[in-house]
Design a protein around this motif. Structure first.
Motif, short mmCIF file in Angstrom:
data_model
loop_
_atom_site.label_atom_id
_atom_site.label_comp_id
_atom_site.label_asym_id
_atom_site.label_seq_id
_atom_site.Cartn_x
_atom_site.Cartn_y
_atom_site.Cartn_z
N THR A 45 -8.87 -49.31 -16.97
CA THR A 45 -9.03 -50.72 -16.60
C THR A 45 -8.44 -50.99 -15.23
OG1 THR A 45 -9.00 -51.37 -18.92
CG2 THR A 45 -8.48 -53.08 -17.30
N THR A 46 -7.26 -50.45 -14.96
CA THR A 46 -6.60 -50.67 -13.67
C THR A 46 -7.41 -50.08 -12.53
OG1 THR A 46 -4.43 -50.72 -14.74
CG2 THR A 46 -4.47 -50.27 -12.36
N ILE A 47 -7.92 -48.86 -12.72
CA ILE A 47 -8.73 -48.24 -11.66
C ILE A 47 -10.01 -49.04 -11.44
CG2 ILE A 47 -10.05 -46.19 -11.00
CD1 ILE A 47 -7.90 -44.54 -12.53
N ARG A 48 -10.69 -49.42 -12.52
CA ARG A 48 -11.94 -50.20 -12.37
C ARG A 48 -11.68 -51.53 -11.67
NH1 ARG A 48 -15.94 -47.01 -13.00
NH2 ARG A 48 -16.03 -45.82 -14.90
N LYS A 49 -10.56 -52.16 -11.97
CA LYS A 49 -10.27 -53.48 -11.41
C LYS A 49 -9.76 -53.41 -9.97
CE LYS A 49 -7.78 -57.74 -12.44
NZ LYS A 49 -6.87 -58.41 -13.37
N HIS A 50 -8.93 -52.42 -9.66
CA HIS A 50 -8.24 -52.40 -8.37
C HIS A 50 -8.56 -51.18 -7.50
CE1 HIS A 50 -5.77 -55.72 -9.76
NE2 HIS A 50 -5.51 -55.04 -10.86
N ASN B 282 -10.45 -48.32 -5.16
CA ASN B 282 -11.45 -48.30 -4.10
C ASN B 282 -12.61 -47.39 -4.55
OD1 ASN B 282 -10.73 -45.58 -3.55
ND2 ASN B 282 -9.22 -46.22 -2.01
N ALA B 283 -13.60 -47.23 -3.71
CA ALA B 283 -14.78 -46.45 -4.09
C ALA B 283 -14.43 -45.02 -4.46
CB ALA B 283 -15.81 -46.48 -2.96
N ALA C 54 -14.86 -43.31 -8.11
CA ALA C 54 -15.65 -42.08 -8.23
C ALA C 54 -14.84 -41.00 -8.95
CB ALA C 54 -16.10 -41.60 -6.86
N GLU C 55 -13.56 -40.90 -8.67
CA GLU C 55 -12.69 -39.95 -9.36
C GLU C 55 -12.61 -40.28 -10.85
OE1 GLU C 55 -10.71 -37.06 -7.99
OE2 GLU C 55 -12.58 -37.40 -6.91
N LEU C 56 -12.51 -41.56 -11.17
CA LEU C 56 -12.49 -41.98 -12.57
C LEU C 56 -13.79 -41.57 -13.26
CD1 LEU C 56 -11.36 -43.52 -15.04
CD2 LEU C 56 -12.32 -45.61 -14.01
#
Length: 81
Positions: A45-50, A52-53, A57-59
């Protein structure tokens, strides 16, 4: 910072007061989850919300890695296993 996928999920450690960790565990149990699943969901959730591209992409690559690993090993392990 991308590393080749290992045949197991990365394990990390962090510091947290024991009482907080224990309380978190009982709350997670009551919610029908476990601490690991809840933490991974929070990270997503944190990566999707905050993120960068590149981070998103890493997620996405990590999610594909998890899906592939689980398909080789018969799916997601049952909670508590």
């Amino acid at each position: 910072m991308t590393e080749p996928a290992a045949d197991h999920t990365f394990v990390t450690r962090f510091r947290i007061p024991r009482r907080m960790w224990e309380a978190y565990g009982t709350v997670a149990d009551r919610l029908g989850t476990d601490r690991s699943s809840d933490l991974v969901d929070h990270v997503r959730t944190t990566i999707r919300k905050h993120g960068n591209a590149h981070e998103i992409a890493e997620l996405d690559a990590a999610e594909r890695e998890l899906t592939e690993r689980r398909s080789r090993k018969g799916g997601r392990p049952p909670q508590g296993a």
